[in-house]
Design an enzyme around this catalytic site. Structure first.
Site, PDB file in Angstrom:
ATOM      1  N   LYS A   1      13.223 -18.613  30.529  1.00  0.00           N
ATOM      2  CA  LYS A   1      14.326 -17.997  31.274  1.00  0.00           C
ATOM      3  C   LYS A   1      15.097 -19.040  32.076  1.00  0.00           C
ATOM      4  O   LYS A   1      16.319 -18.965  32.205  1.00  0.00           O
ATOM      5  CB  LYS A   1      13.781 -16.890  32.163  1.00  0.00           C
ATOM      6  CG  LYS A   1      13.334 -15.683  31.328  1.00  0.00           C
ATOM      7  CD  LYS A   1      12.352 -14.812  32.078  1.00  0.00           C
ATOM      8  CE  LYS A   1      12.037 -13.539  31.292  1.00  0.00           C
ATOM      9  NZ  LYS A   1      10.954 -12.765  31.942  1.00  0.00           N
TER      10      LYS A   1
ATOM     11  N   LYS B   1      14.040 -14.133  24.379  1.00  0.00           N
ATOM     12  CA  LYS B   1      14.171 -15.356  25.189  1.00  0.00           C
ATOM     13  C   LYS B   1      13.470 -16.549  24.568  1.00  0.00           C
ATOM     14  O   LYS B   1      13.951 -17.669  24.637  1.00  0.00           O
ATOM     15  CB  LYS B   1      13.634 -15.119  26.600  1.00  0.00           C
ATOM     16  CG  LYS B   1      12.203 -14.649  26.623  1.00  0.00           C
ATOM     17  CD  LYS B   1      11.793 -14.199  28.003  1.00  0.00           C
ATOM     18  CE  LYS B   1      10.476 -13.429  27.942  1.00  0.00           C
ATOM     19  NZ  LYS B   1      10.588 -12.155  27.194  1.00  0.00           N
TER      20      LYS B   1
ATOM     21  N   GLY C   1      -1.300  -2.645  33.288  1.00  0.00           N
ATOM     22  CA  GLY C   1      -0.375  -2.901  32.189  1.00  0.00           C
ATOM     23  C   GLY C   1       0.741  -3.862  32.552  1.00  0.00           C
ATOM     24  O   GLY C   1       1.678  -4.054  31.789  1.00  0.00           O
TER      25      GLY C   1
ATOM     26  N   LEU D   1      16.394  -3.880  14.801  1.00  0.00           N
ATOM     27  CA  LEU D   1      15.241  -4.617  14.282  1.00  0.00           C
ATOM     28  C   LEU D   1      14.123  -4.535  15.315  1.00  0.00           C
ATOM     29  O   LEU D   1      14.191  -5.170  16.366  1.00  0.00           O
ATOM     30  CB  LEU D   1      15.610  -6.074  14.012  1.00  0.00           C
ATOM     31  CG  LEU D   1      16.866  -6.304  13.148  1.00  0.00           C
ATOM     32  CD1 LEU D   1      17.088  -7.801  12.927  1.00  0.00           C
ATOM     33  CD2 LEU D   1      16.745  -5.573  11.822  1.00  0.00           C
ATOM     34  N   GLY D   2      13.125  -3.701  15.052  1.00  0.00           N
ATOM     35  CA  GLY D   2      12.022  -3.541  15.978  1.00  0.00           C
ATOM     36  C   GLY D   2      12.068  -2.197  16.670  1.00  0.00           C
ATOM     37  O   GLY D   2      13.147  -1.731  17.051  1.00  0.00           O
ATOM     38  N   ALA D   3      10.911  -1.540  16.778  1.00  0.00           N
ATOM     39  CA  ALA D   3      10.830  -0.225  17.429  1.00  0.00           C
ATOM     40  C   ALA D   3       9.681  -0.218  18.419  1.00  0.00           C
ATOM     41  O   ALA D   3       8.886   0.714  18.505  1.00  0.00           O
ATOM     42  CB  ALA D   3      10.669   0.873  16.387  1.00  0.00           C
ATOM     43  N   GLY D   4       9.570  -1.300  19.174  1.00  0.00           N
ATOM     44  CA  GLY D   4       8.533  -1.377  20.210  1.00  0.00           C
ATOM     45  C   GLY D   4       9.019  -0.701  21.480  1.00  0.00           C
ATOM     46  O   GLY D   4       9.853   0.195  21.428  1.00  0.00           O
TER      47      GLY D   4
ATOM     48  N   GLU E   1      22.112 -10.452  27.183  1.00  0.00           N
ATOM     49  CA  GLU E   1      21.827 -10.062  28.573  1.00  0.00           C
ATOM     50  C   GLU E   1      20.368  -9.672  28.768  1.00  0.00           C
ATOM     51  O   GLU E   1      19.763  -9.955  29.806  1.00  0.00           O
ATOM     52  CB  GLU E   1      22.747  -8.906  28.980  1.00  0.00           C
ATOM     53  CG  GLU E   1      22.512  -8.334  30.362  1.00  0.00           C
ATOM     54  CD  GLU E   1      22.966  -9.262  31.484  1.00  0.00           C
ATOM     55  OE1 GLU E   1      22.108  -9.954  32.044  1.00  0.00           O
ATOM     56  OE2 GLU E   1      24.178  -9.292  31.773  1.00  0.00           O
TER      57      GLU E   1
END
Lengths: 458, 458
Positions: free
Chosen positions: A215, A115, A197, A21-24, A139
């Protein structure tokens, strides 16, 4: 390391279906590893990991790692329903949460690096997974590629962790590192980080400490075998740190880091609990965490028997975070192939989150004072009033922005000469230190409280 | 972290019987933890861990942690036969090996911290455990309390580890640290370490690198999922390191550490394999391993996707090592309570150990040369002969022990003025570097090759 015979012989196993789920940044790297390292993964798992599909909003968009067009889908539900293991790498609360709940409902295992979601709804999702008898691994949700969750949960399972201090946000660590090494002002260091960046266009979540707070909640959950929510974390960002603060810290032998701290304490009323806090912290230059540079992360752990441990590595980035996702995925896949129960979750103790006022810490306070007899005495007794004792109290060179005052004529008259005073206290209850600072502010010999920073690791 | 329902409900479980073999520094601490933390351990495991007995040679001797007299026994076999989990903390090859084999034969799980035994007979014992369908855990055998085995095996299970570099021996790290910070000579630093209890009366195993070599074999085994023996580790100790070496290293921006290195390489003939080596190594001052001080240990891991990771902590000591033993014990006990198979051992690949000559590294060579025209040219071409290229070549101040020569009259005549030359090479094949040094030795302009040290982390 542990050696056993598999409960099932290594007969050729059917492939395990993986939903991505997600292709970032991270999702693309996971897709790459599943594709390019398929043989290695099959050998380690004992079955092939087959990428069933990738949920994206726009199947025709270009990705860092391009898969065949037919693997991209906008139908997340169908994809989730087809998978043995669901890798949620979208981030955000919805639809991530609903999709994870759907996967758990199907009895599929889930790996997530989310997170924000865990810090908000972790206990709820863990309970659902336990209920359904499936696994939820994360993890990748803290400190990027640094293996920290297994060490905390398994390697230290026979020990008692008393404290965890983490440099858990690479953006703020880069900014503070720049300020420390180049003397840059906060705004310039931030602009620099954005250019490289390391910081988002909207850096709020990083510089205000919200990311580190999420975290902290996850680390505390693991270290103390009890659930904590992000709103139980005291949170202070780095936006008010000045070049002058860095100078004063450096001059006293410290470096400023944004730390996520979770520690067991006993409150004044005898309640045993934990305090979770995120704030800029002075660390002695020789402390292992002080050497963590740039965008790296590190987690410093104090345990009753093990003593002081540190885990260090890249805190973010596509490939490193993907490595953590794949570690969870392979561990789950091995278990599915082997059959038998997944790892039982440690029985949860109840560890109440206590207010930050209960924490014990030290302060470095820099104040601008009138330069006349009796000043030190006045301040010293104000501090003593609150049962706080002083390690050192000394005049420090006025930082540039103070010289303006000095240059004006009256600064040289006898009436209003001023100087900066740096006070470092012994460890005391946070609330007493706060009260001390409040009292100091009121003293007529005190022109201004220039900065107040917490000190750890002394 | 992973959440699942236990395969068996949490009904009150019978206690698990623990046999402790050895009551030395570590054994005593394990006995203390099993006794004082019994409640906490029972809560985490879901069953009590009951100390069935402790095998010692003299039951009436005093221990760091004293148990009731009746718990000490000289009958190791009977004790082993009575236990669900056997903790072997005696060290040495026999009777440790026979007792572990006996426990495995009984189908009992075993936890050991015995690196010497594992480095010699590990594969044999792992095979026996697999055969018997039981578990053999050994977190305590390398880097004391530092959780390294689970991270390498599980957290990085979806990644490919290319290299592991460890400061795996606290004694030598303390000695080298002393030499670096105080300029002490090796013998003085060693005597100092012995006085402080960091070094044994007979320090051979530490200073000759044998202890680090055993750890290199175990680390390589985990990192590359293949068995290695200690006799496959190239081993060079620190006994020949001089104050002059430290000076030269420091002057060039390096610090000297004894590293245990295991790396994947492809040999000249195309064979893919691993080189295992232990030797004094120059590391750039800014390398994370360079900051590891005193008796601490650290393991630096390079993986294809995760990048650079480091694990840091106390490398020895009773309580820290006991924490690692208890981590293994609780993990095994949880599994026994839960039922179901233990963790399947990763399918073993075959990774041949290659000769050190195949390794690629850099050298720092310090030579005493005649101070006359043509010397640099002669040396440069001798180096080039072997396809080695030079990073830097410069004259360095003569160290004290060289001044003697300078003070003698002829040193000031035109015939025999001398100088020290420090050469740092680019990375090249170890065997070519060795050949280069041999050639340099033969040059008539070279009086002496003062030192040859390998460089990593550039």
């Amino acid at each position: 390391m542990t050696v056993t015979t598999p409960s099932a012989p290594h007969a050729p196993q059917p492939a395990l279906k993986i939903a991505l789920l997600g292709a970032g940044t991270v999702g693309s790297q996971v897709a790459r590893i599943l594709t390019e390292d398929a043989e290695m993964l099959a050998a380690r798992v004992g079955a092939r990991l087959e990428l069933a599909g990738v949920f994206v909003r726009n199947p025709d968009g270009r990705r860092d790692y391009q898969l065949p067009r037919e693997l991209y889908t906008t139908d997340a539900e169908a994809l989730v329903d087809s998978a043995d293991i669901v890798l949620e790498l979208m981030g955000g609360i919805e639809p991530a949460k609903s999709l994870i709940e759907r996967a758990i409902g199907n009895g599929s295992a889930v790996v997530t690096g989310n997170k924000a979601l865990l810090a908000q709804s972790g206990s709820e999702l863990f309970a659902a997974a336990a209920e359904a008898g499936t696994q939820l691994s994360f993890e990748a949700s803290v400190a990027g590629a640094i293996p920290i969750l297994r060490p905390l949960r398994d390697s230290l399972a026979g020990d008692t962790i008393t404290r965890v201090m983490g440099i858990a946000n690479g953006t703020t660590n880069y900014i503070l590192d720049q300020m420390d090494t180049t003397g840059a002002a906060f705004d310039d260091a931030l602009a620099d980080a954005q250019e490289l960046g390391y910081a988002e266009a909207d850096p709020t979540a990083d510089i205000e400490g919200h990311d580190a707070a999420a975290k902290a909640a996850i680390l505390a959950n693991l270290a103390f075998h009890a659930p904590f929510r992000i709103d139980e974390v005291y949170c202070e960002g780095i936006t008010r740190i000045t070049a002058a603060d860095n100078e004063a810290a450096s001059e006293a032998g410290y470096v400023i880091k944004l730390l996520a701290i979770a520690e067991r304490i006993t409150a004044g009323d005898g309640t045993a609990g934990a305090v979770l806090r995120v704030h800029p912290t002075l660390l002695p230059r020789e402390h292992p965490l002080a050497a963590v540079r740039g965008a790296f992360n590190a987690v410093f752990v104090e345990a009753q028997n093990a003593g002081e441990l540190m885990f260090y590595g890249p805190g973010a980035g596509g490939a490193p975070t993907a490595s953590a996702v794949m570690g969870d995925t392979v561990s789950i896949a091995r278990r599915l192939v082997r059959g038998g129960a997944g790892r039982t979750h440690t029985p949860r103790s109840v560890v109440p989150a206590l207010p930050v006022g209960e924490a014990r810490t030290s302060y470095m306070v820099v104040i601008r004072v009138a330069d006349r007899p009796g000043v030190l005495a006045a301040i010293a007794s104000a501090v003593a009033e609150h049962g706080v004792s002083i390690v050192s109290m000394r005049q420090v060179p006025l930082a540039e922005d103070d010289l303006v005052v000095e240059e004006s004529d009256e600064a040289y008259t006898d009436e209003a000469p001023e100087s900066l005073l740096r006070i470092i206290t012994h460890e005391a209850k946070e609330q007493n230190l706060a009260a001390t600072v409040a009292t100091i502010k009121e003293l007529d010999v005190v022109t201004e409280v220039v900065s107040v920073l917490r000190v750890e690791g002394n």
